[in-house]
Design an enzyme around this catalytic site. Structure first.
Site, PDB file in Angstrom:
ATOM      1  N   GLY A  44       0.570   4.482  -0.416  1.00  0.00           N
ATOM      2  CA  GLY A  44      -0.082   5.786  -0.348  1.00  0.00           C
ATOM      3  C   GLY A  44       0.835   6.718   0.425  1.00  0.00           C
ATOM      4  N   ASN A  83     -12.281  13.299  13.467  1.00  0.00           N
ATOM      5  CA  ASN A  83     -12.545  12.999  12.052  1.00  0.00           C
ATOM      6  C   ASN A  83     -14.035  13.034  11.753  1.00  0.00           C
ATOM      7  OD1 ASN A  83     -10.166  11.870  10.227  1.00  0.00           O
ATOM      8  ND2 ASN A  83      -9.694  11.426  12.344  1.00  0.00           N
ATOM      9  N   GLY A  94       0.861  -1.191   0.000  1.00  0.00           N
ATOM     10  CA  GLY A  94       0.000   0.000   0.000  1.00  0.00           C
ATOM     11  C   GLY A  94       0.888   1.228   0.000  1.00  0.00           C
ATOM     12  N   GLU A 104     -13.008   5.735   6.564  1.00  0.00           N
ATOM     13  CA  GLU A 104     -12.732   4.575   7.426  1.00  0.00           C
ATOM     14  C   GLU A 104     -13.743   4.489   8.577  1.00  0.00           C
ATOM     15  OE1 GLU A 104      -8.437   5.649   8.070  1.00  0.00           O
ATOM     16  OE2 GLU A 104      -8.060   3.674   7.201  1.00  0.00           O
ATOM     17  N   LYS A 130      -6.111   6.182  20.175  1.00  0.00           N
ATOM     18  CA  LYS A 130      -6.047   6.914  18.900  1.00  0.00           C
ATOM     19  C   LYS A 130      -7.395   6.837  18.183  1.00  0.00           C
ATOM     20  CE  LYS A 130      -3.455   8.545  15.210  1.00  0.00           C
ATOM     21  NZ  LYS A 130      -2.961   8.018  13.945  1.00  0.00           N
ATOM     22  N   ASN A 147      -9.666   9.829  16.481  1.00  0.00           N
ATOM     23  CA  ASN A 147     -10.221   9.799  15.125  1.00  0.00           C
ATOM     24  C   ASN A 147     -11.753   9.760  15.130  1.00  0.00           C
ATOM     25  OD1 ASN A 147      -7.454   7.729  14.260  1.00  0.00           O
ATOM     26  ND2 ASN A 147      -7.729   9.832  13.656  1.00  0.00           N
ATOM     27  N   MET A 160       1.369   7.174   3.632  1.00  0.00           N
ATOM     28  CA  MET A 160       2.143   6.583   4.725  1.00  0.00           C
ATOM     29  C   MET A 160       3.104   5.513   4.213  1.00  0.00           C
ATOM     30  SD  MET A 160       1.140   8.259   7.305  1.00  0.00           S
ATOM     31  CE  MET A 160       1.461   7.424   8.831  1.00  0.00           C
ATOM     32  N   GLY A 161       2.638   4.654   3.329  1.00  0.00           N
ATOM     33  CA  GLY A 161       3.499   3.600   2.789  1.00  0.00           C
ATOM     34  C   GLY A 161       4.702   4.180   2.072  1.00  0.00           C
ATOM     35  N   ASN A 188      -4.981   3.235  11.019  1.00  0.00           N
ATOM     36  CA  ASN A 188      -5.903   3.741  12.037  1.00  0.00           C
ATOM     37  C   ASN A 188      -7.099   2.796  12.102  1.00  0.00           C
ATOM     38  OD1 ASN A 188      -4.641   6.088  12.910  1.00  0.00           O
ATOM     39  ND2 ASN A 188      -5.503   7.321  11.256  1.00  0.00           N
TER      40      ASN A 188
HETATM   41  P1  NAD Z   1      -3.667   6.935   1.321  1.00  0.00           P
HETATM   42  O1  NAD Z   1      -5.060   7.225   0.888  1.00  0.00           O
HETATM   43  O2  NAD Z   1      -2.625   7.948   1.014  1.00  0.00           O
HETATM   44  O3  NAD Z   1      -3.199   5.548   0.654  1.00  0.00           O
HETATM   45  C1  NAD Z   1      -3.850   4.335   0.971  1.00  0.00           C
HETATM   46  C2  NAD Z   1      -4.086   3.552  -0.318  1.00  0.00           C
HETATM   47  O4  NAD Z   1      -5.084   4.209  -1.102  1.00  0.00           O
HETATM   48  C3  NAD Z   1      -2.834   3.442  -1.204  1.00  0.00           C
HETATM   49  O5  NAD Z   1      -2.820   2.132  -1.729  1.00  0.00           O
HETATM   50  C4  NAD Z   1      -3.091   4.473  -2.287  1.00  0.00           C
HETATM   51  O6  NAD Z   1      -2.448   4.174  -3.518  1.00  0.00           O
HETATM   52  C5  NAD Z   1      -4.605   4.380  -2.437  1.00  0.00           C
HETATM   53  N1  NAD Z   1      -5.192   5.601  -3.009  1.00  0.00           N
HETATM   54  C6  NAD Z   1      -4.967   6.882  -2.620  1.00  0.00           C
HETATM   55  N2  NAD Z   1      -5.693   7.727  -3.394  1.00  0.00           N
HETATM   56  C7  NAD Z   1      -6.378   6.945  -4.264  1.00  0.00           C
HETATM   57  C8  NAD Z   1      -7.282   7.230  -5.327  1.00  0.00           C
HETATM   58  N3  NAD Z   1      -7.633   8.481  -5.638  1.00  0.00           N
HETATM   59  N4  NAD Z   1      -7.771   6.184  -6.041  1.00  0.00           N
HETATM   60  C9  NAD Z   1      -7.421   4.910  -5.732  1.00  0.00           C
HETATM   61  N5  NAD Z   1      -6.563   4.569  -4.735  1.00  0.00           N
HETATM   62  C10 NAD Z   1      -6.059   5.588  -4.019  1.00  0.00           C
HETATM   63  O7  NAD Z   1      -3.731   6.574   2.865  1.00  0.00           O
HETATM   64  P2  NAD Z   1      -2.644   6.887   3.995  1.00  0.00           P
HETATM   65  O8  NAD Z   1      -2.793   8.300   4.400  1.00  0.00           O
HETATM   66  O9  NAD Z   1      -1.338   6.365   3.565  1.00  0.00           O
HETATM   67  O10 NAD Z   1      -3.237   6.030   5.190  1.00  0.00           O
HETATM   68  C11 NAD Z   1      -2.970   4.636   5.350  1.00  0.00           C
HETATM   69  C12 NAD Z   1      -3.441   4.234   6.739  1.00  0.00           C
HETATM   70  O11 NAD Z   1      -2.656   4.940   7.719  1.00  0.00           O
HETATM   71  C13 NAD Z   1      -4.892   4.580   7.054  1.00  0.00           C
HETATM   72  O12 NAD Z   1      -5.448   3.623   7.908  1.00  0.00           O
HETATM   73  C14 NAD Z   1      -4.783   5.914   7.789  1.00  0.00           C
HETATM   74  O13 NAD Z   1      -5.889   6.178   8.625  1.00  0.00           O
HETATM   75  C15 NAD Z   1      -3.513   5.664   8.593  1.00  0.00           C
HETATM   76  N6  NAD Z   1      -2.809   6.869   9.024  1.00  0.00           N
HETATM   77  C16 NAD Z   1      -2.626   7.898   8.166  1.00  0.00           C
HETATM   78  C17 NAD Z   1      -1.941   9.044   8.596  1.00  0.00           C
HETATM   79  C18 NAD Z   1      -1.674  10.194   7.667  1.00  0.00           C
HETATM   80  O14 NAD Z   1      -1.208  11.247   8.135  1.00  0.00           O
HETATM   81  N7  NAD Z   1      -1.891  10.058   6.375  1.00  0.00           N
HETATM   82  C19 NAD Z   1      -1.465   9.091   9.911  1.00  0.00           C
HETATM   83  C20 NAD Z   1      -1.658   7.997  10.762  1.00  0.00           C
HETATM   84  C21 NAD Z   1      -2.344   6.878  10.298  1.00  0.00           C
END
Ligand code: NAD
Length: 311
Positions: free
Chosen positions: A9, A193, A7, A272, A185, A189, A11-12, A103
């Site tokens: 996104g 949120n 994943g 979420e 946490k 949220n 965070m990944g 989260n």
């Molecule tokens: P993200 O939306 O950036 O990415 C998560 C996934 O969604 C990835 O596989 C990404 O490629 C996909 N994605 C993103 N936009 C898309 C779109 N328009 N169409 C299709 N796919 C799409 O999520 P994140 O912010 O990395 O969060 C991941 C986890 O970490 C979640 O559970 C979040 O609650 C948690 N988290 C996030 C943060 C933060 O600041 N972002 C902080 C703490 C925990």
């Protein structure tokens, strides 16, 4: 360490890039083809505390990768976790740890469908990052990561993972009670949120709403009642004070719109909610606990999804 990011996104990409920069062998997986294509074309583009950086990297669909890893960090949104775990089944060896920093609540049960309990590590992170578009990410704050094994057998590996993440420059600690941190946490949220999304406001404005403390406190009480049934004791007053503090001048990010608001209102993406207030609402019914605020919030957020996204 051989690491797979399941994943890529906001965070990944952040965790994977930091781990890669210090020499770990990191593979980035994702399910969003536009994102995979963008990373393969021009690498991972970061706005790192305001400064632009490019990290050379390749991204793959899970089916394109066949080598397993020491550590897989799942970083999908909660509702994508099961699909991702199913897609990476072939990468899960007996020695592969899976770290979940999502989260929300209920992820351990989903992980257990695919991963041996001794290989599951759970965590919480307060790092903040966002996705600006395919292949483009922004980190705004390097907050702490807490990690713990869910069975005693996993402790040594959890300590190793904490050390590896720490060595990459992401502050990370071994937690002695990760379930408490996950629930605490989730309370943040489930209040910030959900309420800012329903009211279409930032945290400062939420704090000015009449009966704000009563509203947030009642949500925390409902989370706490369900948490207690699951063996986690939350201090309602301490957490209510904490969530109310997020709406005050003392909190530097008070003008911030929480991620659920960004996802649904700004980007028209699903939320979420089923893993936050929705989880409390569902479990409340199972345990015979009245969770009427969380029930209503879940219905309203799904209603807003239906109005804005149309599904
Ligand atoms: P993200 O939306 O950036 O990415 C998560 C996934 O969604 C990835 O596989 C990404 O490629 C996909 N994605 C993103 N936009 C898309 C779109 N328009 N169409 C299709 N796919 C799409 O999520 P994140 O912010 O990395 O969060 C991941 C986890 O970490 C979640 O559970 C979040 O609650 C948690 N988290 C996030 C943060 C933060 O600041 N972002 C902080 C703490 C925990």
């Amino acid at each position: 360490m051989k690491v797979i990011i399941a994943g890529t996104g906001a965070m990944g990409a952040t965790y994977g890039s930091m781990l890669k920069k210090v020499g770990n062998d990191v593979k980035f997986l994702d399910l969003w083809q536009d994102n995979i294509d963008a990373i393969n074309k021009k690498g991972i583009e970061f706005i790192n505390l305001g400064k632009k950086e490019i990290l050379e990297a390749s991204a793959y669909r899970p089916s394109e990768v066949h080598d397993t890893a020491d550590l897989i960090i799942v970083f999908t949104k909660s509702m994508q976790l099961k699909e991702m775990l199913s897609d990476i089944k072939h990468l899960l060896s007996d020695k592969t740890c899976v770290l979940c920093l999502l989260n929300g609540l209920g992820h351990i049960d989903t992980l257990k469908e695919f991963v041996k309990p001794e290989n599951i590590l759970m965590g919480v992170t307060v790092l903040t990052a966002g996705m600006k578009g395919p292949g483009v990410f922004e980190v705004t704050n390097y907050g702490n990561t807490e990690i713990q094994n869910i069975t005693e057998a996993g402790k040594e590996r959890a300590l190793k993972v904490v050390e590896t993440i720490n060595n990459s420059g992401l502050p990370s600690v071994y937690s002695s009670d990760i379930l408490f941190s996950i629930w605490r946490k989730a309370c943040i949220n489930g209040t910030m949120n959900a309420c800012c999304t329903l009211l279409d406001c930032n945290m400062r404005k939420l704090g000015k709403v009449n009966h704000c403390r009563e509203l947030l406190g009642t949500i925390v009480e409902e989370f706490s009642a369900v948490a207690e049934k699951e063996g986690v004791n939350l201090n309602v007053k301490e957490i209510t004070d904490l969530v109310c503090w997020y709406t005050t001048e003392e909190f530097r990010g008070v003008d911030h719109y929480p991620s659920m608001h960004q996802d649904l209102i700004q980007k028209n993406r699903k939320t979420e909610i089923d893993y936050l207030n929705g989880y409390v609402s569902k479990k409340g019914k199972e345990y015979g606990i009245n969770t009427k605020f969380c029930d209503l919030i879940t219905i309203l957020i799904h209603g807003r999804e239906s109005v804005l996204i149309g599904e």
